[in-house]
Design a protein around this motif. Structure first.
Motif, PDB file in Angstrom:
ATOM      1  N   ALA A  75      28.682  15.366  10.523  1.00  0.00           N
ATOM      2  CA  ALA A  75      28.718  15.828   9.140  1.00  0.00           C
ATOM      3  C   ALA A  75      28.432  14.682   8.170  1.00  0.00           C
ATOM      4  O   ALA A  75      28.809  13.538   8.414  1.00  0.00           O
ATOM      5  N   GLY A  76      27.760  15.012   7.072  1.00  0.00           N
ATOM      6  CA  GLY A  76      27.497  14.000   6.047  1.00  0.00           C
ATOM      7  C   GLY A  76      26.052  13.994   5.595  1.00  0.00           C
ATOM      8  O   GLY A  76      25.296  14.934   5.823  1.00  0.00           O
ATOM      9  N   LYS A  77      25.671  12.906   4.946  1.00  0.00           N
ATOM     10  CA  LYS A  77      24.338  12.789   4.359  1.00  0.00           C
ATOM     11  C   LYS A  77      23.336  12.184   5.343  1.00  0.00           C
ATOM     12  O   LYS A  77      23.670  11.278   6.114  1.00  0.00           O
ATOM     13  N   TYR A  78      22.104  12.682   5.257  1.00  0.00           N
ATOM     14  CA  TYR A  78      20.996  12.179   6.068  1.00  0.00           C
ATOM     15  C   TYR A  78      19.795  11.934   5.156  1.00  0.00           C
ATOM     16  O   TYR A  78      19.569  12.670   4.191  1.00  0.00           O
ATOM     17  N   PHE A  79      19.029  10.914   5.510  1.00  0.00           N
ATOM     18  CA  PHE A  79      17.791  10.611   4.794  1.00  0.00           C
ATOM     19  C   PHE A  79      16.662  10.564   5.819  1.00  0.00           C
ATOM     20  O   PHE A  79      16.722   9.800   6.787  1.00  0.00           O
ATOM     21  N   LEU A  80      15.665  11.397   5.614  1.00  0.00           N
ATOM     22  CA  LEU A  80      14.504  11.438   6.507  1.00  0.00           C
ATOM     23  C   LEU A  80      13.323  10.814   5.775  1.00  0.00           C
ATOM     24  O   LEU A  80      12.858  11.331   4.759  1.00  0.00           O
ATOM     25  N   TYR A  81      12.844   9.664   6.288  1.00  0.00           N
ATOM     26  CA  TYR A  81      11.706   8.959   5.704  1.00  0.00           C
ATOM     27  C   TYR A  81      10.443   9.356   6.476  1.00  0.00           C
ATOM     28  O   TYR A  81      10.349   9.116   7.687  1.00  0.00           O
ATOM     29  N   ILE A 126      10.761  10.950   1.014  1.00  0.00           N
ATOM     30  CA  ILE A 126      12.156  10.889   1.430  1.00  0.00           C
ATOM     31  C   ILE A 126      12.794  12.260   1.248  1.00  0.00           C
ATOM     32  O   ILE A 126      12.805  12.808   0.147  1.00  0.00           O
ATOM     33  N   ARG A 127      13.322  12.810   2.331  1.00  0.00           N
ATOM     34  CA  ARG A 127      14.058  14.068   2.290  1.00  0.00           C
ATOM     35  C   ARG A 127      15.549  13.783   2.461  1.00  0.00           C
ATOM     36  O   ARG A 127      15.944  13.022   3.338  1.00  0.00           O
ATOM     37  N   LYS A 128      16.361  14.420   1.611  1.00  0.00           N
ATOM     38  CA  LYS A 128      17.808  14.201   1.656  1.00  0.00           C
ATOM     39  C   LYS A 128      18.505  15.486   2.106  1.00  0.00           C
ATOM     40  O   LYS A 128      18.156  16.575   1.669  1.00  0.00           O
ATOM     41  N   TYR A 129      19.496  15.325   2.956  1.00  0.00           N
ATOM     42  CA  TYR A 129      20.236  16.471   3.485  1.00  0.00           C
ATOM     43  C   TYR A 129      21.740  16.180   3.438  1.00  0.00           C
ATOM     44  O   TYR A 129      22.169  15.032   3.517  1.00  0.00           O
ATOM     45  N   HIS A 130      22.515  17.268   3.317  1.00  0.00           N
ATOM     46  CA  HIS A 130      23.974  17.151   3.450  1.00  0.00           C
ATOM     47  C   HIS A 130      24.406  18.181   4.488  1.00  0.00           C
ATOM     48  O   HIS A 130      24.297  19.390   4.270  1.00  0.00           O
ATOM     49  N   LEU A 131      24.876  17.683   5.640  1.00  0.00           N
ATOM     50  CA  LEU A 131      25.242  18.547   6.760  1.00  0.00           C
ATOM     51  C   LEU A 131      26.729  18.887   6.714  1.00  0.00           C
ATOM     52  O   LEU A 131      27.584  18.004   6.688  1.00  0.00           O
ATOM     53  N   HIS A 132      27.020  20.187   6.728  1.00  0.00           N
ATOM     54  CA  HIS A 132      28.381  20.720   6.662  1.00  0.00           C
ATOM     55  C   HIS A 132      28.682  21.426   7.981  1.00  0.00           C
ATOM     56  O   HIS A 132      27.954  22.334   8.386  1.00  0.00           O
ATOM     57  N   ILE A 133      29.751  21.017   8.674  1.00  0.00           N
ATOM     58  CA  ILE A 133      30.121  21.574   9.977  1.00  0.00           C
ATOM     59  C   ILE A 133      31.251  22.591   9.813  1.00  0.00           C
ATOM     60  O   ILE A 133      32.235  22.330   9.128  1.00  0.00           O
ATOM     61  N   HIS A 134      31.096  23.760  10.467  1.00  0.00           N
ATOM     62  CA  HIS A 134      32.129  24.802  10.471  1.00  0.00           C
ATOM     63  C   HIS A 134      32.727  24.915  11.877  1.00  0.00           C
ATOM     64  O   HIS A 134      32.041  24.711  12.873  1.00  0.00           O
ATOM     65  N   CYS A 147       0.807  -1.210   0.000  1.00  0.00           N
ATOM     66  CA  CYS A 147       0.000   0.000   0.000  1.00  0.00           C
ATOM     67  C   CYS A 147       0.842   1.263   0.000  1.00  0.00           C
ATOM     68  O   CYS A 147       0.333   2.362  -0.174  1.00  0.00           O
ATOM     69  N   PHE A 148       2.176   1.118   0.208  1.00  0.00           N
ATOM     70  CA  PHE A 148       3.041   2.291   0.215  1.00  0.00           C
ATOM     71  C   PHE A 148       3.184   2.849  -1.197  1.00  0.00           C
ATOM     72  O   PHE A 148       3.449   2.111  -2.148  1.00  0.00           O
ATOM     73  N   ILE A 149       2.998   4.132  -1.346  1.00  0.00           N
ATOM     74  CA  ILE A 149       3.305   4.821  -2.596  1.00  0.00           C
ATOM     75  C   ILE A 149       4.518   5.681  -2.297  1.00  0.00           C
ATOM     76  O   ILE A 149       4.429   6.660  -1.554  1.00  0.00           O
ATOM     77  N   SER A 150       5.663   5.321  -2.845  1.00  0.00           N
ATOM     78  CA  SER A 150       6.912   5.975  -2.463  1.00  0.00           C
ATOM     79  C   SER A 150       7.164   7.210  -3.313  1.00  0.00           C
ATOM     80  O   SER A 150       6.920   7.218  -4.512  1.00  0.00           O
ATOM     81  N   TYR A 151       7.641   8.242  -2.635  1.00  0.00           N
ATOM     82  CA  TYR A 151       8.058   9.454  -3.331  1.00  0.00           C
ATOM     83  C   TYR A 151       9.417   9.857  -2.791  1.00  0.00           C
ATOM     84  O   TYR A 151       9.632   9.906  -1.593  1.00  0.00           O
ATOM     85  N   SER A 152      10.354  10.141  -3.679  1.00  0.00           N
ATOM     86  CA  SER A 152      11.684  10.537  -3.245  1.00  0.00           C
ATOM     87  C   SER A 152      12.097  11.806  -3.976  1.00  0.00           C
ATOM     88  O   SER A 152      12.094  11.841  -5.205  1.00  0.00           O
ATOM     89  N   GLY A 153      12.404  12.856  -3.204  1.00  0.00           N
ATOM     90  CA  GLY A 153      12.891  14.073  -3.827  1.00  0.00           C
ATOM     91  C   GLY A 153      14.269  13.839  -4.415  1.00  0.00           C
ATOM     92  O   GLY A 153      15.106  13.169  -3.820  1.00  0.00           O
TER      93      GLY A 153
END
Length: 245
Positions: A82-88, A102-110, A9-15
């Motif tokens: 730091a790095g990539k994250y995936f939020l489902y 699905i949301r994708k992020y790239h975290l950069h630390i200063h 029943c899941f309809i998947s969507y990925s940005g």
């Protein structure tokens, strides 16, 4: 069987795009899910193929917490964040079917650090997802370390996840950046020479510079006062002569 039915029943969507997120070491960042108007069923956070526990309590004491319907807050940032994250995000659509976003992020630390001349510069930046470390010099970015190739100088060593530069000098100051295998920045560190001793006081060189500056400022102030006094005297003398005649 129930699990299979749910999967069907899941309809998947990925940005397709990855959202860049920046934060300062010790600071805080928000991974925004942008799904506030939907009926959220569940959500999960993944980084480097590992599930990241997210505290969902109101008064959360952990570093990774939920805010709102599905935003994720990461507090007290460290280099390894730091790095990539995936939020489902799983939510009910208008047909009451469960959709997955699905949301994708790239975290950069200063970060910024200061090191005393002659001491060791220690950068805990050789992360599991780090591919190379570069330093910004007059000729551009030069490679300091690369995975599988090692360090670029005899003054550099790798100990665990730490890049160590022995006998720090002013030529070692500048901006260091850590890149992953896709050439995306994970960490950027600005390194300066410390002008303080172990007690937090100015070192002798900086004291001399400060004393010289203060000495020059005193002389400049004295010159200005004398000049002002001369101008005032001349004006009053001219006024005196006019009144006399």
């Amino acid at each position: 069987m129930m699990t299979l039915l749910l999967l069907l029943c899941f309809i998947s969507y990925s940005g397709s795009s990855t959202k860049p997120v920046s934060g300062i070491k010790g600071g805080i960042v928000t991974l925004s899910c942008e799904s506030e108007d939907r009926e959220i069923v569940d959500f999960s956070l993944i980084s480097r193929s590992k599930h990241i526990p997210v505290c969902e309590k109101k008064n959360c004491s952990g570093r990774v917490c939920k805010e709102g319907s599905c935003d994720v807050i990461i507090k007290d940032l460290i280099y390894s964040d730091a790095g990539k994250y995936f939020l489902y995000v799983y939510y009910n659509n208008d047909q009451r079917e469960v959709e997955r976003q699905i949301r994708k992020y790239h975290l950069h630390i200063h970060d910024e650090i200061s090191v005393k001349k002659g001491e060791d510069l220690k950068l805990d930046v050789v992360l599991i997802n780090a591919d190379k470390v570069e330093r910004n010099s007059r000729s551009g970015w030069t490679e300091v370390w690369r995975r599988g190739h090692g360090v670029s100088s005899d003054r550099l060593i790798i100990s665990d996840q730490t890049l160590i530069i022995h006998d720090f000098t002013v030529t070692d100051t500048g901006t260091y950046r850590v890149l992953d295998s896709n050439n995306e920045a994970l960490i950027t560190v600005t390194v300066t020479e410390s002008v303080l001793d172990s007690k937090g006081n100015l070192n002798d060189t900086e004291k001399d510079k400060t004393d010289d500056t203060e000495h020059r400022n005193h002389w400049m102030l004295l010159v200005l006062l004398v000049s002002a006094a001369v101008v005032i005297y001349r004006r009053r003398y001219r006024d005196y002569l006019k009144e006399k005649h």
